[in-house]
Structure formats: structure tokens, C-alpha cells
Enzyme design. Structure first.
Site, short mmCIF file in Angstrom:
data_model
loop_
_atom_site.label_atom_id
_atom_site.label_comp_id
_atom_site.label_asym_id
_atom_site.label_seq_id
_atom_site.Cartn_x
_atom_site.Cartn_y
_atom_site.Cartn_z
N HIS B 136 73.18 54.39 -38.45
CA HIS B 136 72.06 55.22 -37.99
C HIS B 136 71.54 54.56 -36.72
CE1 HIS B 136 68.02 56.96 -37.99
NE2 HIS B 136 68.44 57.85 -38.89
N ASP B 213 71.28 47.93 -44.12
CA ASP B 213 70.38 49.07 -44.01
C ASP B 213 70.51 49.83 -45.33
OD1 ASP B 213 69.30 51.57 -43.71
OD2 ASP B 213 70.34 52.04 -41.83
N GLN B 216 69.59 54.66 -47.41
CA GLN B 216 70.24 55.69 -48.23
C GLN B 216 70.79 55.11 -49.53
OE1 GLN B 216 70.06 58.82 -47.52
NE2 GLN B 216 69.35 58.69 -45.40
N LYS B 239 62.15 58.01 -48.85
CA LYS B 239 63.42 58.62 -49.26
C LYS B 239 63.67 58.43 -50.76
CE LYS B 239 65.71 57.80 -44.82
NZ LYS B 239 65.63 59.09 -44.12
N CYS B 377 71.18 61.30 -36.19
CA CYS B 377 70.92 60.00 -35.56
C CYS B 377 72.13 59.09 -35.67
CB CYS B 377 69.69 59.33 -36.17
SG CYS B 377 68.19 60.28 -35.95
#
Lengths: 143, 419
Positions: B136, B213, B216, B239, B377
Site C-alpha cells: 500500500h 503492515d 489487513q 478496519k 493505493c
């Protein structure tokens, strides 16, 4: 459903087979981008005095942005820069709904097919990307 | 088709009672454009259960005060609530100590914190930072800024045709010049779940720290940072059923002690004179100014909600939805599924021949079906797959097989419009 109002037949047709696709040899080129979605247009223009002698485009984008670019090239070819600027204003008012209430500008001709965009605020930028590129290209050609 | 739906739906009920879950999410009852809401954009942001909304209201009605400074009842209470969420996060990711958990605004700020503070302490000209093509932008741009500032060089791990990280290439990119590896755990655009344990092992074998990261990953997978062994983990509350405005940065062991402050201000100091300041110990050192207390407090309700349902059950449920969606959407004429790795979270990214993803999304929206269209993104990844954009449906614990059916039906109408 309002989809018919957005995806007018003439828009779908220009999306399928865009007119004036390509690059004007020796023309002034401008890149237009929508950073939110990654759509892009490359527009090139050649002026003859104050008249738009030729205008072409390539790019990647949705049906609205592609058809808008294609129909714009047809509308402004052979016009003076002042006439193109007037079309920009008329088109901008049309798709942002600022022309609402008053009858659509006759000078816009088939561009009036984009009236439905006003009901889809997220798609206004798609419709105007080519027009902003055109303005910039004319600006640069004049210098 | 009805019987298949009923049979599989019954199977889901054993693991996760989706109808009971849906009743906890007030927003799922709205009717956009007169149609029932089919929300398939949870990878952008999840919806919030009543428990979270109630916690937020309760905080403002009964618990609001500024933290870490007052001696009065409310300040004490707000401080306790704020720290309870820190403990909940520690438990959720199985960190060894609460001092390894810092609150930020979002994943992006967590990554920026590391890029800035780690960069200042450890990254010099000629050093290398390893990222991947599937990052991302939020796990790429901060490193580019650092590279520009320091003269370091970005190296990117390529991605296979199925959308997996090329681990052999990753191995070759690691060198004595590599200062840090920053990779995504789960791809937001493809759904690929990366083999993070293996990645960390490979990097650590060369003495290189790893930032993951987890934006997600945290909503969908049971996370154990001690088992994975990563040095940093960044993720966002919004999220994973929590409010917006809450990001988390986990740093293993004494990493936070070794990093200079990110922002200066109140709450992060020990003593201040006009000439100089000594800084508080982590995590306070990295939480300058009044944080988003209310949303941090309410975030605990989201964590507890997920713990109660169970991440394993969430994952199984999403796999079922993803499997069904992949079969149904993938079989449509002109559809190309982007991202076909065997290990995937609930993300279905696809293109349709002759129809731009934006047009797909607009048409689906008229059916009440919310998906994302665009580059997500992840422009380098889109370039890798030769498309400027994709349409993306993402699934979460409150989605049903009926939602998948609604997606498929709405997609059929795209062909009607575009012929």
C-alpha cells in the site's frame, strides 16, 4: 434506477470507439490525472492562429472520462480558443448541476448527454478531467 | 442454487452465527437508494457493532477527562480506560508487554513513526530498505521520503503472476546493506496472505529487522507477534470494527527504547527546561499530545467483540464467502480475477473486459452493493498486473452468501448496461 441517465447510448458508443484517438504530431501535449483513481489522459493540441486545428487523446479511464474526452475533441476541433473556453464553462456547469433549472446550453450539442453526471457527484471529476487538460494545453500552446 | 445457499449457510451457522452478528451492526439496516445495503468494502473500513458505538457514547457521557495529568475522578477513570485498551491490544496480538504498544492515528502514522525514528537512528546513505511491489502506498511513500532524506535506496520484492511475494528474489535482495524490511502481511488489493514467519526468519538470519503492515491482517487473522517474531507491526482500529482515529504500533522488546522521539509535546516528556528536555519512557515517549482518548477507549469493545466471535471462526466464514464469490464472479464472461494466491484473506479483486472498474462500482452502487474501485493505493502493483485499476469486493464477519449472490446479480446488470 438512474443508470440510463448516466450511461446514455452516445456515451457508451464513444467509450467503445473513442474518436480522435492518438497524438497530434508536433502538438502541445498535456497529461491529466485523477490521483484518486489513477485515471489518466494524454491530450495533444495544435493551434492554427487562434483556432484549434487538431486535437487528439489517449489514456486510461472509465466510460465517463473516455467518452467525455472523445466528445470534447469533436466539439472543440475547428473552434477558436474562446469558443472552447465557453464550452468548458457550459460543460462544467452542466455536470456540476449549476445549470440545473435553466435549459441546457444549446451550444453544448451532444455534450448535453452528460447532464446525468450531476446526479453522481463522485463521477464529476471523471467527466471534467479531459476538459481541464484541454484548458492547460491551450494555455501552454499560446505561450 | 437456493439449496446450495441454504446448505452452506447452515454450515456457517455452526461456526459463526452471522444473523446474530448482523443484528449488532445498526448500519446494516439502512437502505441506500431504496435497496438493502450489501457492504463489500470492509477492506477500506469496517462497520461498527453497537457495542463499540455504545462504548463511545458511554465514554463521553460518563468517563471523559484528559489522561495522565489530572488527579480528579474523571482523569483517573479516563486514564484507566485508555490503558485498558492498551492491555487489550497486547492480549490481542500476544505482545509480551504493554510497553510494546503505542497508539497513533492510523497504520500510516505508525509506519511514518518507524520510518522517521528508526531512520534517524539507523539509516545512512547507501543503506537499503526492502519493500515489495504489493505495498500500500502508506508502506512505500514514508520509506521513499526517508530514502530521499538520507540517500538510502529502496529495493522492491517482485510479485508472481498469482500475486505472491517472490521469496527467492527476496532472499537475493537481502544484503549487508539492508537496514530494514517493510512488508505487508495481507495485501489490501489482492488479498494475498504473505508467509510472514518465513520472511522474518530470512531477514533475521541476516540481522535485519522487519516491519509488518498488518492493516489487513489484524481484522482477519489471529495474530501472535511473539510467534511471528516481527520487530514492528502497524495496524488500524477502524478496519477491525473499531472507531476511526486509532492506529497501533507494536515494537518488540526494547525497540522503542532505542528510537528517538517522533513528535515532541506534552505527555512525552520527563522534565523540560528552555534549553533541553528529557523524555518519558515508552510508550508515552511516542504519544505526544492529547490522543484520541474516546476512540481508543471504544476500540477495546471492538477487540473484545472479535475475541468473543473468535478470529478462527471469522477466517473460516470469510473463506466460505470468498470461495463462493470467486467461483461465481470468476465464471462471468470477460472477468479476470487479479490475485489467485492459495492463501488469501476475504478480498476479491477483478476486472471486466470492456468495462472500467469505476463504471462497475457506480452500477453496483445503484443496486445497494458497495465495492471499491480504483488502484487501492497500490499503483506499482496495478502496473505489475497491467491494469490501472480493479474492482474489489471485500468480505467480513457480517457478510452472508446472500451478499455474494447480490454481488453476482448486480454484476450481471453491468453487462446489460454495457452490452
Amino acid at each position: 434506477m438512474d443508470l440510463g441517465a448516466l450511461y446514455e447510448e452516445v456515451i457508451l458508443d464513444h467509450n467503445r470507439s473513442p474518436r480522435n484517438w492518438g497524438e497530434v504530431p508536433g502538438g502541445t501535449s498535456v497529461e491529466g490525472r485523477n490521483p484518486l483513481c489513477g485515471d489518466r489522459i494524454s491530450l495533444s493540441v495544435r493551434l492554427d492562429g487562434d483556432t484549434i486545428a487538431d486535437v487528439r487523446f489517449t489514456g486510461e479511464g472509465c466510460a465517463i472520462s473516455k467518452a467525455s474526452a472523445s466528445m470534447m475533441t469533436q466539439a472543440i476541433k475547428g473552434k477558436t480558443t474562446a469558443e472552447a473556453e465557453a464550452l468548458f464553462t457550459g460543460f462544467h456547469d452542466l455536470v456540476t448541476g449549476q445549470a440545473a433549472g435553466s435549459p441546457p446550453d444549446k451550444a453544448l450539442g451532444s455534450l448535453r448527454a452528460f447532464a446525468g453526471v450531476a446526479r453522481f457527484p463522485t463521477r464529476v471529476k471523471c467527466a471534467t478531467m479531459a476538459w481541464h487538460a484541454m484548458r492547460e494545453a491551450l494555455e501552454r500552446s499560446r505561450v | 442454487m437456493t439449496t446450495v445457499t441454504e446448505r452452506t449457510q447452515a454450515g456457517v451457522m455452526n461456526a459463526l452465527d452471522v444473523h446474530r452478528i448482523r443484528a449488532d451492526f445498526p448500519i446494516l439496516g439502512i437502505r441506500p437508494r431504496g435497496k438493502p445495503l450489501v457492504y463489500l468494502d470492509s477492506a477500506a473500513t469496517s462497520q461498527k457493532p453497537r457495542q463499540v458505538i455504545d462504548a463511545l457514547r458511554r465514554y463521553y457521557e460518563e468517563e471523559n477527562g484528559n489522561i495522565h495529568r489530572g488527579v480528579h475522578y474523571l482523569s483517573e477513570l479516563a486514564t484507566a480506560r485508555y490503558d485498558e485498551t492498551r492491555e487489550a491490544v497486547r492480549r490481542f496480538i500476544n505482545a509480551a508487554d504493554v510497553r510494546e504498544v503505542v497508539f497513533t492515528r492510523n497504520t500510516t502514522e505508525s509506519v511514518n513513526l518507524v520510518a522517521s525514528s528508526f531512520g534517524q537512528a539507523f539509516v545512512r546513505s547507501g543503506d537499503e530498505i526492502v519493500v515489495s511491489i504489493m505495498e500500500h502506498h502508506s508502506n512505500l511513500v514514508p520509506w521513499q521520503l526517508l530514502a530521499e532524506r538520507t540517500g538510502a535506496v529502496i529495493r522492491a520484492v517482485p510479485v508472481t503472476d498469482r500475486g505472491e511475494l517472490d521469496l527467492e528474489a527476496f532472499g537475493r535482495l537481502l544484503s549487508h546493506r539492508t537496514r530494514i524490511v517493510a512488508l505487508t502481511w495481507v495485501s489490501n488489493a489482492l488479498g494475498t496472505v504473505n508467509p510472514v514467519r518465513r520472511i522474518v526468519e530470512m531477514a533475521h538470519a541476516r540481522g535485519v529487522p522487519v516491519l509488518l503492515d498488518g492493516a489487513q491482517a489484524a481484522p482477519h487473522l489471529a495474530i501472535d507477534v511473539q510467534a511471528v517474531g516481527c520487530d514492528f507491526l502497524a495496524f488500524s482500529g477502524h478496519k477491525m470494527l473499531g472507531p476511526t482515529g486509532v492506529g497501533i504500533l507494536y515494537a518488540r522488546g526494547d525497540w522503542f527504547d532505542r528510537l528517538p522521539p517522533y513528535q515532541g509535546g506534552g505527555d512525552m516528556i520527563e522534565t523540560v527546561t528552555i534549553e533541553r528536555t528529557t523524555f518519558a519512557r515508552p510508550p508515552s515517549r511516542f504519544e505526544a499530545g492529547t490522543p484520541d482518548i474516546a476512540n481508543v477507549v471504544a476500540f477495546r469493545a471492538a477487540i473484545e467483540y472479535l475475541e468473543q466471535v473468535g478470529l478462527d471462526a471469522v477466517q473460516r466464514h470469510e473463506h466460505l464467502l470468498l470461495g463462493e464469490a470467486t467461483v461465481r464472479v470468476g465464471a462471468m464472461p470477460g472477468v479476470r480475477v487479479i490475485g489467485t494466491a492459495p492463501e488469501k484473506a476475504g478480498v476479491l479483486s477483478f476486472t471486466m473486459e470492456g468495462v472500467h472498474p469505476h463504471d462497475i462500482a457506480t452500477i453496483l452502487d445503484q443496486h445497494g452493493v458497495a465495492i471499491r474501485a480504483g488502484h487501492h493505493c497500490t499503483q506499482p502493483l496495478m502496473a505489475r498486473f497491467g491494469c490501472g485499476a480493479t474492482a474489489r469486493a471485500s468480505f467480513y464477519l457480517y457478510n452472508t452468501l446472500d451478499d455474494v449472490a447480490a454481488l453476482a446479480t448486480a454484476l450481471e446488470s453491468v453487462h446489460q448496461v454495457f452490452g
